[in-house]
Design a protein around this motif. Structure first.
Motif, PDB file in Angstrom:
ATOM      1  N   LYS A 407       0.829  -1.202   0.000  1.00  0.00           N
ATOM      2  CA  LYS A 407       0.000   0.000   0.000  1.00  0.00           C
ATOM      3  C   LYS A 407       0.869   1.261   0.000  1.00  0.00           C
ATOM      4  N   LEU A 408       1.975   1.230   0.739  1.00  0.00           N
ATOM      5  CA  LEU A 408       2.847   2.400   0.807  1.00  0.00           C
ATOM      6  C   LEU A 408       3.530   2.644  -0.540  1.00  0.00           C
ATOM      7  N   TRP A 409       4.044   1.567  -1.168  1.00  0.00           N
ATOM      8  CA  TRP A 409       4.691   1.723  -2.475  1.00  0.00           C
ATOM      9  C   TRP A 409       3.703   2.235  -3.524  1.00  0.00           C
ATOM     10  N   LEU A 410       2.528   1.659  -3.550  1.00  0.00           N
ATOM     11  CA  LEU A 410       1.543   2.062  -4.555  1.00  0.00           C
ATOM     12  C   LEU A 410       1.073   3.491  -4.331  1.00  0.00           C
ATOM     13  N   ALA A 411       0.896   3.879  -3.056  1.00  0.00           N
ATOM     14  CA  ALA A 411       0.495   5.262  -2.776  1.00  0.00           C
ATOM     15  C   ALA A 411       1.575   6.242  -3.233  1.00  0.00           C
ATOM     16  N   TYR A 412       2.825   5.860  -3.033  1.00  0.00           N
ATOM     17  CA  TYR A 412       3.921   6.718  -3.474  1.00  0.00           C
ATOM     18  C   TYR A 412       3.933   6.846  -4.997  1.00  0.00           C
ATOM     19  N   ALA A 413       3.733   5.727  -5.692  1.00  0.00           N
ATOM     20  CA  ALA A 413       3.734   5.762  -7.159  1.00  0.00           C
ATOM     21  C   ALA A 413       2.570   6.593  -7.693  1.00  0.00           C
ATOM     22  N   LYS A 414       1.403   6.425  -7.132  1.00  0.00           N
ATOM     23  CA  LYS A 414       0.256   7.210  -7.589  1.00  0.00           C
ATOM     24  C   LYS A 414       0.453   8.693  -7.290  1.00  0.00           C
ATOM     25  N   PHE A 415       1.119   8.995  -6.165  1.00  0.00           N
ATOM     26  CA  PHE A 415       1.418  10.397  -5.857  1.00  0.00           C
ATOM     27  C   PHE A 415       2.332  11.008  -6.916  1.00  0.00           C
ATOM     28  N   LEU A 416       3.311  10.227  -7.367  1.00  0.00           N
ATOM     29  CA  LEU A 416       4.240  10.743  -8.373  1.00  0.00           C
ATOM     30  C   LEU A 416       3.559  10.960  -9.722  1.00  0.00           C
ATOM     31  N   ILE A 417       2.539  10.199 -10.012  1.00  0.00           N
ATOM     32  CA  ILE A 417       1.868  10.306 -11.308  1.00  0.00           C
ATOM     33  C   ILE A 417       0.819  11.417 -11.306  1.00  0.00           C
ATOM     34  N   ARG A 418       0.242  11.699 -10.133  1.00  0.00           N
ATOM     35  CA  ARG A 418      -0.820  12.700 -10.090  1.00  0.00           C
ATOM     36  C   ARG A 418      -0.308  14.069 -10.543  1.00  0.00           C
ATOM     37  N   ALA A 419      -1.233  14.809 -11.166  1.00  0.00           N
ATOM     38  CA  ALA A 419      -0.903  16.169 -11.611  1.00  0.00           C
ATOM     39  C   ALA A 419      -0.637  17.032 -10.374  1.00  0.00           C
ATOM     40  N   PRO A 420       0.283  18.006 -10.468  1.00  0.00           N
ATOM     41  CA  PRO A 420       0.954  18.461 -11.707  1.00  0.00           C
ATOM     42  C   PRO A 420       2.307  17.804 -11.939  1.00  0.00           C
ATOM     43  N   ARG A 421       2.643  16.728 -11.193  1.00  0.00           N
ATOM     44  CA  ARG A 421       3.988  16.169 -11.313  1.00  0.00           C
ATOM     45  C   ARG A 421       4.124  15.305 -12.570  1.00  0.00           C
ATOM     46  N   LEU A 422       3.227  14.302 -12.722  1.00  0.00           N
ATOM     47  CA  LEU A 422       3.229  13.416 -13.893  1.00  0.00           C
ATOM     48  C   LEU A 422       4.609  12.786 -14.112  1.00  0.00           C
TER      49      LEU A 422
END
Length: 718
Positions: A407-422
């Motif tokens: 859950k921690l790894w996936l939350a981190y990955a989704k955070f990196l993908i979310r705008a405006p970072r992408l």
């Protein structure tokens, strides 16, 4: 030693009530009547002066003898002086008091009795002299000063009483003495003098209770400004280290009584900020009541939040690893929209790192703290850099060699993908690192969902291949992989994946895989392939659910348009299943199959076919068997008797005949008329002929069959 003393009392053998009953009242009356008379000293009447002189002589001699024997027994002296006083011999009484004062001059009771004697007989100057002597010799005995000042006040000598109080105050007595002095001045409306006394009292004894008494005095005189000044001086003098809850509570209630709401609220808040947590329970209660009376909704909620915060802090102090309490405290700070306080609470909470040897269960609540902290920084505080630092710090703390948290790894990955970072590359790098350290199925699934959302099907295929290399027994991965190929329109590849899956030697849920494969072929209308799959599955297992599913498939198969032809195929499957389960002697599964077959015939075959299947059902017989070998203990169990097996069990026919013979004997014993009128016993069911087994060939559980054979033999002999 007397042995009778320790002997047990004799037991009463006859416990019936006596003919003559004696009550407790009668016992007491008899004791009173039979009591011996008490001898008292007769009253002595004195008729002349000579007898009085002789009486006094003997009485004085008695007192002197008692004093001579024990001169330190003060009670004898006091009785002696009181007797002399009763004889109006005041000089002699004074002499007795003076003599005892030479022996024990530090006994307050002697001085008090001496002075009170003089006061009773209105010897004012002598009493003054005595009180003065007593106060000089024993200045720490407050009772002397109280009585001395009270005597002067009763005589109307106010100035002398004030002088006595002043002399007393030079010895710096207790608070009660100062308050008595102030009350004295107040009684005579000397307010300034009383105020001066209170001021000197708080200088001598700067206790919070004395400051409160001083302020209440000013308030009683309607000097509100002076009372407020007293409270302020008290807080300034005692400072934050020595101020008490009682003083601040009194101060706040004083301001509330005089409608100074803002001042009262400020005092309550100051008290909650400086007092220890253990002393604020009553302050919180009073503050809450004050806000309910004088405040609005916002202030009331603030008070309630403060009280809850105090409770949470106390629980955290007792157990800092109670993360549920940390969640409550953080939620409280977030609801109050205090970003700085909420961040501080998060930092304090995550500082309590659980031990590694505690296992993943202990770490789970701790990781949820980090996740909530990161979401707070991203959404509430709008600080993406700080949120990223939170994720990275949490990932560094987790001992990935022992366990990890997908859950921690996936939350981190989704955070990196979310705008405006992408930042897709950083997300893939993080998930790749996670799979390299701990290839968990949850990580594979999350990574695959991420790539599917990005429509990167080649990467998804590669991830599925890595997933199946790491865990080839995971049926869910095989099924999802096949569904992916079906979704992209590559049916041959999907079928090949399912073929590889069913060929695996070990699977965690093979029934799910076979069902998915059969459903796939059915959806593709590959009826022969689906039928072949059923046949292949039956070679591996002959479970009743597989047979029933196979029969239902044949009935629902759209390969044939004729319903009777499909019903014949399904019926053939049911017959094969019945034969296979019969050979395996799977009685319970066979009953389930027959129930499904009967329901099928009722729907598609008609009543006759359903009745035919119904006749295939077994009869249930209760039997007994030995629990263990060589043991006489038995237990009941149920046994299925199938109609097609009854031909091989002729002992059942013997049992039916034995029961018929037993019923006939019972009717015959009741009389001929009754026997003739009794209904005939039902005929036993026809059983095909066969050899009758010998009793030695029967199993241990066939006791009832052996007994029925014996009854039958008896019937034949008769």
């Amino acid at each position: 030693m007397d042995r009778d003393k320790y002997q047990r009392p004799a037991k009463v053998k006859n416990k019936t009530p006596a003919e003559i009953q004696i009550t407790a009242e009668q016992v007491l009356r008899d004791a009173t009547d039979r009591a011996e008379p008490v001898h008292t000293v007769p009253a002595q009447k004195i008729t002349d002066a000579e007898e009085l002189h002789e009486y006094r002589f003997h009485k004085r001699k008695t007192f002197e003898d008692a004093i001579r024997r024990n001169k330190h027994h003060i009670a004898h002296w006091l009785k002696y002086a009181a007797w002399e006083e009763s004889q109006k011999e005041f000089d002699r009484a004074r002499s007795v008091f003076e003599r005892v004062l030479e022996i024990d001059a530090r006994n307050p009771a002697i001085w008090i009795r001496y002075a009170e004697m003089e006061m009773r007989h209105k010897n004012i100057n002598l009493a003054r002299n005595l009180w003065d002597r007593a106060c000089t010799q024993l200045p720490r005995v407050d009772q002397f000063w109280y009585k001395y000042a009270y005597m002067e006040e009763m005589l109307g000598e106010i100035a002398k009483a004030r002088q006595i109080f002043e002399r007393w105050m030079q010895w710096r007595p207790t608070e009660d003495a100062w308050q008595a002095y102030a009350a004295f001045e107040t009684r005579y409306r000397e307010i300034d003098r009383a105020r001066s006394v209170y001021r000197r009292m708080v200088e001598t004894h700067p206790d919070p209770a004395n400051w409160i008494a001083f302020a209440k005095f000013e308030e009683s005189q309607n000097a509100i400004a002076n009372a407020r000044q007293v409270y302020e001086d008290a807080v300034a003098y005692l400072t934050d280290e020595h101020v008490t809850a009682s003083l601040l509570s009194s101060f706040a209630r004083f301001e509330a009584r005089h409608k100074e709401t803002a001042r009262a609220r400020a005092v309550y808040q100051y008290a909650l900020s400086v007092l220890p947590k253990s002393q604020t329970t009553e302050i919180y209660r009073q503050y809450a009541n004050f806000e309910k009376q004088c405040g609005d909704r916002t202030t009331i909620e603030t008070v309630v939040a403060s009280k809850r915060r105090w409770v949470y802090e106390a629980e955290i102090a007792a157990n800092p690893f109670n993360y549920d309490v940390w969640f409550d405290l953080i939620r409280l700070e977030e609801d109050a929209h205090e970003t700085a306080k909420a961040r501080e609470a998060y930092e304090r909470a995550v500082a309590n790192v659980p031990p590694v040897d505690g296992g993943k269960r202990v770490w789970r609540r701790y990781i949820y703290l980090w996740l909530q902290y990161a979401v707070f920084e991203e959404t509430t505080a709008n600080d993406a850099d700080r949120a990223r630092a939170v994720y990275e710090t949490a990932l560094q703390l987790v001992p990935h060699k022992q366990f990890t948290f997908a859950k921690l790894w996936l939350a981190y990955a989704k955070f990196l993908i979310r705008a405006p970072r992408l930042d897709v590359g950083a997300a893939r790098k993080a998930l790749g690192m996670a799979l390299g350290m701990c290839p968990k199925p949850r990580l594979f699934k999350g990574y695959i969902e991420l790539e599917l959302a990005l429509r990167e099907f080649d990467r998804v295929r590669l991830l599925y291949e890595k997933f199946l290399e790491a865990d080839a027994a995971n049926v869910g991965a095989w099924v999802k992989y096949a569904e992916l190929e079906k979704m992209v329109g590559d049916g041959d590849r999907s079928r090949a994946i399912l073929e590889l899956a069913v060929a695996q030697p070990v699977l965690d849920m093979p029934e799910v895989l076979w069902k998915a494969y059969i459903d796939y072929e059915t959806e593709e209308e590959e009826w022969s392939r689906a039928r072949d799959l059923y046949e292949r599955l039956l070679q591996r297992t002959s479970h009743v659910k597989v047979w029933i599913s196979y029969a239902k498939y044949e009935m629902q198969c759209a390969e044939l348009d004729s319903v009777p032809l499909r019903a014949d195929r399904a019926r053939a499957i049911f017959q094969r299943a019945n034969t296979a389960l019969k050979d395996r002697r799977a009685h319970d599964e066979r009953v389930v199959l027959l129930e499904s077959w009967r329901d099928f015939e009722r729907e598609f075959g008609g009543r006759e076919r359903a009745e035919t299947v119904q006749r295939m059902f077994p009869r249930v017989i209760k039997k007994r068997r030995r629990v263990e070998e060589g043991s006489d203990a038995t237990e009941e169990y149920l046994e299925y008797v199938w109609p097609d097996d009854e031909a091989r069990q002729p002992s059942l026919k013997l049992l039916a005949k034995a029961q018929q013979w037993k019923l006939k004997m019972q009717l015959g014993a009741g009389g001929g008329g009754d026997a003739a009128a009794a209904p005939a016993a039902p005929a036993p069911a026809p059983v095909p002929p066969g050899p009758v087994p010998d009793a030695s060939e029967l199993a241990d559980g066939d006791v009832c069959v052996t007994r029925s054979k014996e009854l039958l033999n008896g019937e034949v002999r008769e």
